[in-house]
Design a protein around this motif. Structure first.
Motif, PDB file in Angstrom:
ATOM      1  N   UNK A 163     -16.308 -10.338 -19.469  1.00  0.00           N
ATOM      2  CA  UNK A 163     -15.829 -10.301 -20.858  1.00  0.00           C
ATOM      3  C   UNK A 163     -14.347 -10.638 -20.879  1.00  0.00           C
ATOM      4  N   UNK A 164     -14.000 -11.546 -21.780  1.00  0.00           N
ATOM      5  CA  UNK A 164     -12.662 -12.128 -21.822  1.00  0.00           C
ATOM      6  C   UNK A 164     -11.854 -11.625 -23.018  1.00  0.00           C
ATOM      7  N   UNK A 165     -12.399 -10.641 -23.748  1.00  0.00           N
ATOM      8  CA  UNK A 165     -11.801 -10.310 -25.038  1.00  0.00           C
ATOM      9  C   UNK A 165     -11.039  -9.003 -25.075  1.00  0.00           C
ATOM     10  N   UNK A 166     -10.611  -8.640 -26.286  1.00  0.00           N
ATOM     11  CA  UNK A 166      -9.886  -7.389 -26.508  1.00  0.00           C
ATOM     12  C   UNK A 166     -10.846  -6.203 -26.501  1.00  0.00           C
ATOM     13  N   UNK A 167     -12.067  -6.418 -26.979  1.00  0.00           N
ATOM     14  CA  UNK A 167     -13.056  -5.341 -27.027  1.00  0.00           C
ATOM     15  C   UNK A 167     -13.897  -5.436 -25.755  1.00  0.00           C
ATOM     16  N   UNK A 168     -13.895  -4.375 -24.961  1.00  0.00           N
ATOM     17  CA  UNK A 168     -14.544  -4.456 -23.651  1.00  0.00           C
ATOM     18  C   UNK A 168     -15.994  -3.974 -23.686  1.00  0.00           C
TER      19      UNK A 168
END
Lengths: 196, 196
Positions: free
Chosen positions: B146-151
């Motif tokens: 996952x590459x985002x702010x929300x894990x």
């Protein structure tokens, strides 16, 4: 000038922004259920999509206010459209290949499309699919092979599978290791995100 | 002996059964929301999973009765469990590699696991994840990068992405072109499905 509350936060924001794929987008075309839209935004954030197009003409615009996964909404920009021709022409002018989910004779499975190219993928309404107007403007179609008795997937599931395949192709090509935004764009985005 | 209503139906049932992967399973461990369970069963049907394990010990057993995607439920068998040790020992005795979703030091991203091997993947509760008891029994972990702010991802989205990756590996290995069930098993399943 707003700043990130902590250095850790700033590092995290910068790391995520450096992995954002500015040339990969989804067009959510009249998707009805706000739960689906929320789940799609969450997947967008996870796979590094920075902005989506919300094309709403015959379905109520989704209210994402009080959803539990609303936090992903903070990190995925949304551009609203009501005119199919303008939206498609603008994306093509910016160099995007446009693919629509569907099963026409021109449709190819997702592994057969080069998703490392600048790409925008159109996802349609849960019941009616992509409208004939949009389909005419976006004749190239992408589909997820299905081996079962039920010939459909939940739209948020379909979005995630397509984004994962794009991620897989782009990661293999090293595209998450190099920022897609310019230094100036990254700086502006970092300031903006830190203020959220 | 029950028969399919039409020849077309019979052909379709046979085609789907010949693609079923008898050595690929999911273990749904205390997944709370019946919508998520329904969406997961729909993805299982689409990617050729024939049977799932429903492990419920501290969460209400999901009522799949009136859900809109309930039809997938017809085509994915479910085995209920309440004892983790018995369930895991039985799967291992049948030759399954067991993987649990998680982020421990032993966790590897999904492309780094050989999912063409007989595999059962454990998915945990939306909030609590996989219990420590199950985690101890299934130390090998799989995760979606996952590459985002929300894990985190929605559990039905995570299930679909993992099943798609298994599908991708297995299709490349030709496993959807050869039945995994024996001729006798296929015949029995066909009779059963035609009667539904």
């Amino acid at each position: 000038m707003p700043e990130c509350r902590t250095e850790d936060r700033k590092t995290r924001v910068r790391q995520v922004l450096e992995r954002r794929q500015k040339d990969l987008r989804l067009v959510l075309a009249n998707i009805h259920d706000p739960h689906n839209v929320s789940a799609i935004l969450r997947s967008c954030d996870a796979f590094g999509i920075n902005e989506v197009d919300l094309f709403y003409t015959d379905t109520a615009f989704p209210n994402l206010g009080a959803k539990s996964s609303a936090s992903a909404r903070k990190w995925v920009a949304r551009r609203r459209h009501t005119d199919a021709q303008t939206m498609v022409a603008d994306l093509r002018a910016r160099g995007f290949q446009l693919l629509s989910t569907g099963f026409s004779e021109r449709a190819r499975p997702l592994t057969r499309w080069d998703l490392t190219r600048p790409t925008a993928i159109v996802l349609g309404n849960e019941h009616r699919g992509v409208s004939s107007e949009l389909e005419a403007l976006v004749p190239d179609q992408i589909f997820i092979p299905m081996m079962g008795m039920v010939q459909s997937l939940n739209v948020s599931v379909a979005a995630a599978v397509i984004l994962y395949e794009a991620f897989r192709q782009r990661e293999a090509a090293g595209m998450y290791a190099v920022p897609s935004f310019s230094a100036a764009e990254l700086e502006a985005l970092e300031r903006d995100w830190c203020a959220r």
